[in-house]
Design a protein around this motif. Structure first.
Motif, PDB file in Angstrom:
ATOM      1  N   ARG A   1       0.818  -1.218   0.000  1.00  5.28           N
ATOM      2  CA  ARG A   1       0.000   0.000   0.000  1.00  5.28           C
ATOM      3  C   ARG A   1       0.848   1.263   0.000  1.00  5.28           C
ATOM      4  O   ARG A   1       0.325   2.356  -0.136  1.00  5.28           O
ATOM      5  CB  ARG A   1      -0.935   0.044   1.212  1.00  5.28           C
ATOM      6  N   ALA A   2       2.142   1.118   0.179  1.00 10.16           N
ATOM      7  CA  ALA A   2       3.015   2.294   0.237  1.00 10.16           C
ATOM      8  C   ALA A   2       3.049   3.041  -1.082  1.00 10.16           C
ATOM      9  O   ALA A   2       3.531   4.161  -1.135  1.00 10.16           O
ATOM     10  CB  ALA A   2       4.428   1.883   0.644  1.00 10.16           C
ATOM     11  N   ASN A   3       2.509   2.458  -2.140  1.00 11.29           N
ATOM     12  CA  ASN A   3       2.495   3.168  -3.412  1.00 11.29           C
ATOM     13  C   ASN A   3       1.441   4.273  -3.431  1.00 11.29           C
ATOM     14  O   ASN A   3       1.421   5.084  -4.337  1.00 11.29           O
ATOM     15  CB  ASN A   3       2.316   2.213  -4.594  1.00 11.29           C
ATOM     16  N   PHE A   4       0.539   4.285  -2.421  1.00 13.04           N
ATOM     17  CA  PHE A   4      -0.421   5.383  -2.392  1.00 13.04           C
ATOM     18  C   PHE A   4      -0.729   5.900  -0.995  1.00 13.04           C
ATOM     19  O   PHE A   4      -1.366   6.934  -0.847  1.00 13.04           O
ATOM     20  CB  PHE A   4      -1.728   5.023  -3.122  1.00 13.04           C
ATOM     21  N   TRP A   5      -0.289   5.211   0.043  1.00 12.90           N
ATOM     22  CA  TRP A   5      -0.544   5.710   1.393  1.00 12.90           C
ATOM     23  C   TRP A   5       0.499   5.131   2.335  1.00 12.90           C
ATOM     24  O   TRP A   5       0.724   3.927   2.340  1.00 12.90           O
ATOM     25  CB  TRP A   5      -1.932   5.293   1.863  1.00 12.90           C
ATOM     26  N   VAL A   6       1.110   5.978   3.133  1.00 16.67           N
ATOM     27  CA  VAL A   6       2.110   5.547   4.101  1.00 16.67           C
ATOM     28  C   VAL A   6       1.585   5.878   5.491  1.00 16.67           C
ATOM     29  O   VAL A   6       1.030   6.960   5.707  1.00 16.67           O
ATOM     30  CB  VAL A   6       3.461   6.250   3.858  1.00 16.67           C
ATOM     31  N   ALA A   7       1.727   4.932   6.404  1.00 24.53           N
ATOM     32  CA  ALA A   7       1.320   5.157   7.793  1.00 24.53           C
ATOM     33  C   ALA A   7       2.241   4.371   8.706  1.00 24.53           C
ATOM     34  O   ALA A   7       2.677   3.275   8.363  1.00 24.53           O
ATOM     35  CB  ALA A   7      -0.124   4.724   8.000  1.00 24.53           C
ATOM     36  N   THR A   8       2.517   4.946   9.861  1.00 26.33           N
ATOM     37  CA  THR A   8       3.337   4.245  10.848  1.00 26.33           C
ATOM     38  C   THR A   8       2.469   3.238  11.588  1.00 26.33           C
ATOM     39  O   THR A   8       1.236   3.390  11.637  1.00 26.33           O
ATOM     40  CB  THR A   8       3.939   5.228  11.867  1.00 26.33           C
ATOM     41  N   PRO A   9       3.083   2.224  12.199  1.00 22.25           N
ATOM     42  CA  PRO A   9       2.293   1.276  12.991  1.00 22.25           C
ATOM     43  C   PRO A   9       1.481   1.977  14.090  1.00 22.25           C
ATOM     44  O   PRO A   9       0.323   1.614  14.334  1.00 22.25           O
ATOM     45  CB  PRO A   9       3.351   0.335  13.592  1.00 22.25           C
TER      46      PRO A   9
ATOM     47  N   SER B   1      20.879  10.319  -4.565  1.00 18.18           N
ATOM     48  CA  SER B   1      21.290   8.919  -4.737  1.00 18.18           C
ATOM     49  C   SER B   1      20.458   8.005  -3.839  1.00 18.18           C
ATOM     50  O   SER B   1      20.038   6.917  -4.261  1.00 18.18           O
ATOM     51  CB  SER B   1      22.770   8.737  -4.404  1.00 18.18           C
ATOM     52  N   ALA B   2      20.203   8.444  -2.611  1.00 17.84           N
ATOM     53  CA  ALA B   2      19.378   7.656  -1.688  1.00 17.84           C
ATOM     54  C   ALA B   2      17.951   7.525  -2.220  1.00 17.84           C
ATOM     55  O   ALA B   2      17.340   6.452  -2.133  1.00 17.84           O
ATOM     56  CB  ALA B   2      19.381   8.281  -0.299  1.00 17.84           C
ATOM     57  N   LEU B   3      17.428   8.618  -2.785  1.00 22.14           N
ATOM     58  CA  LEU B   3      16.097   8.569  -3.394  1.00 22.14           C
ATOM     59  C   LEU B   3      16.076   7.559  -4.531  1.00 22.14           C
ATOM     60  O   LEU B   3      15.171   6.719  -4.623  1.00 22.14           O
ATOM     61  CB  LEU B   3      15.692   9.946  -3.923  1.00 22.14           C
ATOM     62  N   ARG B   4      17.090   7.634  -5.402  1.00 26.84           N
ATOM     63  CA  ARG B   4      17.175   6.706  -6.532  1.00 26.84           C
ATOM     64  C   ARG B   4      17.213   5.262  -6.049  1.00 26.84           C
ATOM     65  O   ARG B   4      16.485   4.398  -6.550  1.00 26.84           O
ATOM     66  CB  ARG B   4      18.404   7.005  -7.373  1.00 26.84           C
ATOM     67  N   ASP B   5      18.044   4.989  -5.058  1.00 29.46           N
ATOM     68  CA  ASP B   5      18.186   3.625  -4.557  1.00 29.46           C
ATOM     69  C   ASP B   5      16.898   3.123  -3.904  1.00 29.46           C
ATOM     70  O   ASP B   5      16.494   1.973  -4.107  1.00 29.46           O
ATOM     71  CB  ASP B   5      19.358   3.532  -3.579  1.00 29.46           C
ATOM     72  N   ALA B   6      16.256   3.978  -3.118  1.00 30.80           N
ATOM     73  CA  ALA B   6      14.994   3.588  -2.480  1.00 30.80           C
ATOM     74  C   ALA B   6      13.915   3.362  -3.532  1.00 30.80           C
ATOM     75  O   ALA B   6      13.134   2.407  -3.436  1.00 30.80           O
ATOM     76  CB  ALA B   6      14.553   4.659  -1.482  1.00 30.80           C
ATOM     77  N   ALA B   7      13.866   4.224  -4.535  1.00 29.48           N
ATOM     78  CA  ALA B   7      12.872   4.066  -5.604  1.00 29.48           C
ATOM     79  C   ALA B   7      13.121   2.787  -6.386  1.00 29.48           C
ATOM     80  O   ALA B   7      12.177   2.067  -6.731  1.00 29.48           O
ATOM     81  CB  ALA B   7      12.903   5.280  -6.536  1.00 29.48           C
ATOM     82  N   ALA B   8      14.382   2.476  -6.649  1.00 31.21           N
ATOM     83  CA  ALA B   8      14.709   1.240  -7.373  1.00 31.21           C
ATOM     84  C   ALA B   8      14.295   0.015  -6.561  1.00 31.21           C
ATOM     85  O   ALA B   8      13.778  -0.968  -7.114  1.00 31.21           O
ATOM     86  CB  ALA B   8      16.200   1.193  -7.705  1.00 31.21           C
ATOM     87  N   ALA B   9      14.491   0.070  -5.246  1.00 32.50           N
ATOM     88  CA  ALA B   9      14.094  -1.049  -4.391  1.00 32.50           C
ATOM     89  C   ALA B   9      12.573  -1.212  -4.371  1.00 32.50           C
ATOM     90  O   ALA B   9      12.054  -2.335  -4.475  1.00 32.50           O
ATOM     91  CB  ALA B   9      14.630  -0.854  -2.976  1.00 32.50           C
TER      92      ALA B   9
ATOM     93  N   SER C   1       4.681   3.467 -11.919  1.00 36.99           N
ATOM     94  CA  SER C   1       4.988   4.677 -12.697  1.00 36.99           C
ATOM     95  C   SER C   1       5.726   5.707 -11.851  1.00 36.99           C
ATOM     96  O   SER C   1       6.702   6.320 -12.301  1.00 36.99           O
ATOM     97  CB  SER C   1       3.698   5.307 -13.239  1.00 36.99           C
ATOM     98  N   PHE C   2       5.268   5.892 -10.627  1.00 32.98           N
ATOM     99  CA  PHE C   2       5.871   6.874  -9.727  1.00 32.98           C
ATOM    100  C   PHE C   2       7.325   6.527  -9.446  1.00 32.98           C
ATOM    101  O   PHE C   2       8.211   7.392  -9.519  1.00 32.98           O
ATOM    102  CB  PHE C   2       5.062   6.939  -8.429  1.00 32.98           C
TER     103      PHE C   2
ATOM    104  N   ARG D   1       9.334   4.537 -11.190  1.00 33.92           N
ATOM    105  CA  ARG D   1      10.127   4.641 -12.431  1.00 33.92           C
ATOM    106  C   ARG D   1      10.505   6.093 -12.694  1.00 33.92           C
ATOM    107  O   ARG D   1      11.634   6.396 -13.090  1.00 33.92           O
ATOM    108  CB  ARG D   1       9.348   4.068 -13.613  1.00 33.92           C
ATOM    109  N   GLU D   2       9.569   6.997 -12.469  1.00 35.33           N
ATOM    110  CA  GLU D   2       9.833   8.415 -12.682  1.00 35.33           C
ATOM    111  C   GLU D   2      10.870   8.913 -11.682  1.00 35.33           C
ATOM    112  O   GLU D   2      11.752   9.700 -12.026  1.00 35.33           O
ATOM    113  CB  GLU D   2       8.535   9.217 -12.563  1.00 35.33           C
ATOM    114  N   ASN D   3      10.792   8.455 -10.427  1.00 34.55           N
ATOM    115  CA  ASN D   3      11.800   8.854  -9.429  1.00 34.55           C
ATOM    116  C   ASN D   3      13.193   8.414  -9.843  1.00 34.55           C
ATOM    117  O   ASN D   3      14.157   9.180  -9.728  1.00 34.55           O
ATOM    118  CB  ASN D   3      11.456   8.262  -8.051  1.00 34.55           C
ATOM    119  N   VAL D   4      13.323   7.179 -10.327  1.00 34.76           N
ATOM    120  CA  VAL D   4      14.624   6.687 -10.778  1.00 34.76           C
ATOM    121  C   VAL D   4      15.119   7.516 -11.967  1.00 34.76           C
ATOM    122  O   VAL D   4      16.275   7.951 -11.998  1.00 34.76           O
ATOM    123  CB  VAL D   4      14.562   5.179 -11.136  1.00 34.76           C
ATOM    124  N   ALA D   5      14.251   7.749 -12.937  1.00 37.13           N
ATOM    125  CA  ALA D   5      14.646   8.506 -14.130  1.00 37.13           C
ATOM    126  C   ALA D   5      15.049   9.941 -13.765  1.00 37.13           C
ATOM    127  O   ALA D   5      16.059  10.461 -14.267  1.00 37.13           O
ATOM    128  CB  ALA D   5      13.504   8.517 -15.146  1.00 37.13           C
TER     129      ALA D   5
END
Length: 185
Positions: free
Chosen positions: A30-38, A117-125, A164-165, A167-171
């Motif tokens: 669900r992190a692709n559209f909503w993030v929440a802590t436990p 670089s951290a953004l790219r790596d996190a997005a790739a993961a 899509s999101f 992929r765009e972050n990596v690009a």
């Protein structure tokens, strides 16, 4: 959108889930559209149960503590249905990294490069994770068949948006890094 609607829509897809299961969903699928802590999830689950939009049952476990699993009630489904009829708020971007990139001329280009670089790596993961989910959901079906699936069509659309999101972050990061590296003295 309230967190309760994100939880409700997740329970609609999953049927029932524990707080731990929901936490994993909001950290992953669900992190692709909503993030929440436990902590946010557990507080909201208490409110939702108190409001009667979800009910909990206890599942006894032998070698672990008992757990509570939640499911939507009819009132919860009605609330979720009413939410889908509302006009959504416009999406607003508040991204600290973009402020840092904009201010790089007076800032620390190396630190900004590290952040990009951290953004790219996190997005790739995340992208790799979402691609694994997509492969699992697709199986031997085609995209059109999965989109037509009554139970997975909506979740698949949100997954495609997440793909899509990321992929765009990596690009974007790949475009930005050479420009930012040129500023490092």
């Amino acid at each position: 959108m309230a967190l309760r609607h994100a939880i409700s829509s997740t329970l609609l897809v999953l049927g029932e889930a524990s707080g731990y299961d929901l936490s994993k969903e909001f950290d992953g699928a669900r992190a692709n559209f909503w993030v929440a802590t436990p902590q946010q999830l557990y507080r909201e689950l208490e409110r939702m149960e108190s409001d009667g939009v979800i009910v909990a049952r206890t599942v006894e476990q032998e070698k672990r503590p008992n757990k509570r699993v939640f499911r939507l009630t009819d009132a919860g489904c009605a609330e979720l249905a009413a939410f889908t009829a509302e006009a959504p708020r416009a999406t607003a971007i508040r991204d600290e990294l973009m402020v840092q990139v904009q201010a790089v001329e007076v800032g620390d280009p190396a630190a900004v490069c590290d952040a990009v670089s951290a953004l790219r790596d996190a997005a790739a993961a995340k992208l790799a994770y979402y691609e694994r989910i997509e492969r699992t959901w697709l199986g031997d079906r085609g995209r059109a068949e999965l989109l037509a699936d009554v139970h997975l069509g909506g979740p698949y659309l949100t997954l495609l948006r997440g793909l899509s999101f990321e992929r765009e972050n990596v690009a974007w990061a790949e475009l930005a890094l050479p420009v930012l590296r040129a500023r490092i003295a």
